[in-house]
Design a protein around this motif. Structure first.
Motif, PDB file in Angstrom:
ATOM      1  N   ILE A 188      37.519  38.986  42.495  1.00  0.00           N
ATOM      2  CA  ILE A 188      37.858  37.636  42.625  1.00  0.00           C
ATOM      3  C   ILE A 188      39.326  37.618  43.066  1.00  0.00           C
ATOM      4  O   ILE A 188      40.239  38.017  42.110  1.00  0.00           O
ATOM      5  CB  ILE A 188      37.545  36.418  41.509  1.00  0.00           C
ATOM      6  N   ALA A 189      39.719  37.121  44.238  1.00  0.00           N
ATOM      7  CA  ALA A 189      41.050  37.575  44.813  1.00  0.00           C
ATOM      8  C   ALA A 189      41.283  36.451  45.711  1.00  0.00           C
ATOM      9  O   ALA A 189      40.352  36.088  46.485  1.00  0.00           O
ATOM     10  CB  ALA A 189      41.226  39.024  45.303  1.00  0.00           C
ATOM     11  N   SER A 190      42.771  36.533  45.849  1.00  0.00           N
ATOM     12  CA  SER A 190      43.026  35.618  46.991  1.00  0.00           C
ATOM     13  C   SER A 190      44.426  36.309  47.614  1.00  0.00           C
ATOM     14  O   SER A 190      44.944  37.203  47.109  1.00  0.00           O
ATOM     15  CB  SER A 190      44.015  34.193  46.293  1.00  0.00           C
ATOM     16  N   ARG A 211      46.736  38.378  44.991  1.00  0.00           N
ATOM     17  CA  ARG A 211      46.126  37.837  43.651  1.00  0.00           C
ATOM     18  C   ARG A 211      44.993  38.273  43.075  1.00  0.00           C
ATOM     19  O   ARG A 211      44.087  38.141  43.672  1.00  0.00           O
ATOM     20  CB  ARG A 211      46.346  36.441  43.324  1.00  0.00           C
ATOM     21  N   PHE A 268      45.865  36.089  36.417  1.00  0.00           N
ATOM     22  CA  PHE A 268      45.590  36.864  37.712  1.00  0.00           C
ATOM     23  C   PHE A 268      46.825  37.689  37.540  1.00  0.00           C
ATOM     24  O   PHE A 268      47.819  37.504  36.600  1.00  0.00           O
ATOM     25  CB  PHE A 268      45.755  36.246  38.847  1.00  0.00           C
ATOM     26  N   PRO A 282      41.121  31.543  45.709  1.00  0.00           N
ATOM     27  CA  PRO A 282      40.457  32.576  45.225  1.00  0.00           C
ATOM     28  C   PRO A 282      38.914  32.950  45.734  1.00  0.00           C
ATOM     29  O   PRO A 282      38.082  31.932  45.889  1.00  0.00           O
ATOM     30  CB  PRO A 282      40.264  32.439  43.853  1.00  0.00           C
ATOM     31  N   TYR A 339      42.413  38.124  40.132  1.00  0.00           N
ATOM     32  CA  TYR A 339      41.935  37.502  38.969  1.00  0.00           C
ATOM     33  C   TYR A 339      41.212  37.974  37.956  1.00  0.00           C
ATOM     34  O   TYR A 339      40.360  39.074  38.243  1.00  0.00           O
ATOM     35  CB  TYR A 339      41.128  36.077  39.426  1.00  0.00           C
TER      36      TYR A 339
END
Length: 648
Positions: A517-519, A633, A446, A576, A635
């Motif tokens: 795809i993220a957090s 973040r 990431f 995520p 990914y």
């Protein structure tokens, strides 16, 4: 009072009366007024006749209607525009004996209108300027949101009915045309059209205020439109003006905090429409029941319709393609629908289409559209002129290569011999991009940045002026989508991924899809994704374009709507999660020597309100303590899916 004082008092009164008479001006006959009791203007030498008529609607409300009739007109078609923007002023831009000068500078296609000998009609909608009645922003159609017997479809019907019965100079055929709000008003009569309505030209129409037009984009509120909202709604004639406290809107909006607080400081809560917006931050029935693409898809289209879309429309970039998609999905409607996509800003199809800011095209693309697409369309349906060759379903300008394509539908990549192939543009280590490479499902890599609401990413270079059209005041709002994106790519809170230099052209046609795809370390987040064409380091023919970063598609998504547009939900910190959303349509060729870039960030300020990054029931009511920095973040399992044009 004694008898001795009475003579003194009478004497004093007499002296006072004499003094008053002496102060009066001498009496003499007045001069005759040089202003006529009633002016009867001369129209000697005019090439048109102007009639102003209050046309009665079925509920008795009279709508102010300005009619311009070319001198000597016979069997002339009528071209109607309904507007909330002052019909009287829009038909008096240059006081002249010539109709061309009268409408030049405003009209939707003045060259085509004058050359075609059209009867031009412009009408104030109910509640605005000289029309009677109550004004409601984008008045809903009769039904749950409008219990009255009238709406824009009935008002258009009643207007057309009066026109064809009372204009003996006409041939009984009516077309409706309009841009933006007027474009929405050009779609409205298609719900229940008058038999004399033979053509509609909605240009950059307002279609869905939540999905991607004026008020929200994927749930993020377009707060820089607050000034428009205030001026348009709070008075009949737009006399009240939005005020600013700073030269730079970035500072003004940041200081206020939330969009709700900014509206309160300006007294916007007096507007009924603003109160509705505050009550409906999500995509509930209020917005869904007003979405024109959904409404028009409910029954067959009966009026030939030419939709006009601008590829760099800063206001209504969602609407026209959404209506095209909805209508062509119906076999009984598809044959009547056409669309033109041009390299323009909002409303750019009626102006000079040879450039936008620093970006120049090979020709005046707007003039080409008006002469080669709009004029034949109106000739065919309003004059009954048979066309020598059948028109293409879609006229699409291909940016990058600089040419018009005649297509049989949209999205299409070429006239024949090709297809659209959804293709991943994958994020790679070292901030690289790789086309046609699927990321490894197990890749846990990431890239991250800190999104701080106290320092949001500007949507364009500062100072940011209000969203106006006066370039003399630095208001270049219409063309911000073609701004050089280098300002953002140099920030530490923007992730920037770049491909290698292209050795062959890469063509896309349609909507790119962001599959992130993220957090976030917070409980809410916005995600902005931009697809950018990076020019070669030097462009000798246009030095200012050396290294230029031109956004060809980009949009924002509010994370709380990841699972449902109507039911917001807090995000799980640090987990995520997948975010999938479409970006605006593009029809672009990335040329050899150029590179493809993707930028990802979490704010686009002050165009969109700041996400506090703490989940609250309504961001309009977010308090200062709710705004918190978050670690974001992204990914490398994320991809931007491009609608790649490939050979069959």
């Amino acid at each position: 009072m004694t008898m001795k004082t009475l003579p003194c008092l009478l004497l004093a009164l007499g002296l006072a009366a004499g003094a008053a008479r002496a102060a009066e001006p001498p009496s003499y006959p007045g001069l005759p007024s040089e202003t006529p009791a009633e002016l009867k203007p001369s129209t000697e030498g005019f090439d048109y006749e102007k009639r102003i008529v209050p046309i009665s609607m079925r509920d008795g409300t009279k709508l102010n209607t300005v009619i311009l009739i070319p001198k000597g007109a016979k069997n002339a078609p009528i071209l109607l525009t309904r507007t909330p923007y002052n019909a009287g002023e829009l038909t008096s831009h240059n006081e002249s004996a010539h109709m061309a000068a009268l409408i030049q500078g405003y009209d939707h296609a003045s060259d085509v209108i004058i050359e075609g000998g059209y009867i031009r009609v412009v009408q104030d909608v109910r509640g605005k300027y000289e029309s009677e009645g109550d004004y409601v922003m984008n008045r809903p159609f009769r039904g749950p949101l409008n219990p009255t017997p009238v709406d824009h479809a009935t008002d258009t019907w009643d207007t057309i009915d009066w026109l064809v019965k009372n204009l003996p100079e006409s041939n009984g055929r009516v077309g409706i045309i309009g841009i933006s709000y007027d474009g929405f008003l050009s779609l409205a009569p298609l719900v229940d059209p008058h038999p004399a309505l033979k053509a509609a030209v909605p240009m950059n129409p307002m279609v869905d205020g939540w999905r991607g037009d004026d008020w929200f984009h994927h749930g993020a509120f377009r707060q820089q439109n607050l000034g428009y909202m205030y001026e348009q709604v709070v008075t009949r004639k737009n006399e009240a003006k939005w005020f600013t406290t700073h030269y730079d809107d970035y500072d003004a909006y940041l200081q206020a905090g939330s969009a709700g607080e900014l509206g309160r400081r300006h007294g916007l809560e007096q507007s009924g429409f603003w109160r509705k917006v505050l009550a409906h931050p999500s995509y509930d029935s209020f917005w869904q029941q007003q979405a024109m693409d959904k409404l028009l898809a409910q029954k067959p289209l009966t009026v030939p319709t030419l939709l006009v879309h601008s590829l760099w429309d800063a206001e209504d970039i969602y609407g026209a393609p959404a209506v095209y998609k909805a209508l062509t999905a119906r076999p009984d409607s598809a044959p009547l629908v056409r669309m033109a996509l041009g390299p323009w800003v909002h409303g750019g199809a009626i102006g000079d289409g040879s450039f936008i800011g620093a970006i120049k095209f090979r020709s005046d693309t707007a003039w080409e559209f008006r002469q080669q697409v709009l004029k034949p369309f109106l000739d065919e349906h309003l004059k009954g002129i048979a066309l020598a060759t059948p028109p293409a379903r879609v006229a699409a300008y291909e940016t990058g290569s600089g040419r018009w394509l005649a297509l049989d539908g949209w999205p299409r990549g070429c006239v024949s011999g090709c297809r659209i192939q959804p293709t991943p543009l994958a994020l790679q280590p070292g901030f690289k991009l790789q086309l046609d490479t699927a990321p490894a499902a197990a890749d846990a890599g990431f890239d991250e940045y800190v999104s701080d609401p106290a320092k949001p990413v500007p949507y364009r270079q500062r100072p940011i002026r209000p969203a106006g059209y006066d370039e003399n005041k630095g208001m270049t709002w219409p063309r911000w989508l073609v701004d050089d994106q280098r300002e953002a790519s140099g920030r530490t809170d923007v992730l920037t991924y770049t491909s290698d230099v292209l050795k062959a052209p890469v063509k896309i046609a349609g909507e790119p899809i962001a599959r992130l795809i993220a957090s976030t370390s917070g409980t809410d987040s916005d995600w902005v994704v931009k697809v950018i064409d990076v020019y070669p380091d030097e462009v000798p023919a246009q030095p200012a374009l050396g290294g230029y970063q031109l956004m060809v598609s980009g949009d924002i998504f509010r994370g709380r709507y990841r699972e449902s547009w109507s039911q917001p939900k807090a995000l799980k910190p640090g987990e995520p999660l997948s975010y999938t959303f479409s970006l605006p349509n593009a029809n672009h060729v990335f040329l050899p020597g150029h590179r493809i870039m993707v930028q990802i960030q979490s704010s686009w300020f002050p165009l969109y309100d700041r996400n506090p990054q703490t989940f609250v029931p309504s961001i309009f009511e977010a308090r200062p303590a709710d705004y918190k920095a978050a670690t974001q973040r992204v990914y490398r399992r994320s991809v931007i899916e491009l609608p790649l044009v490939v050979a069959n």
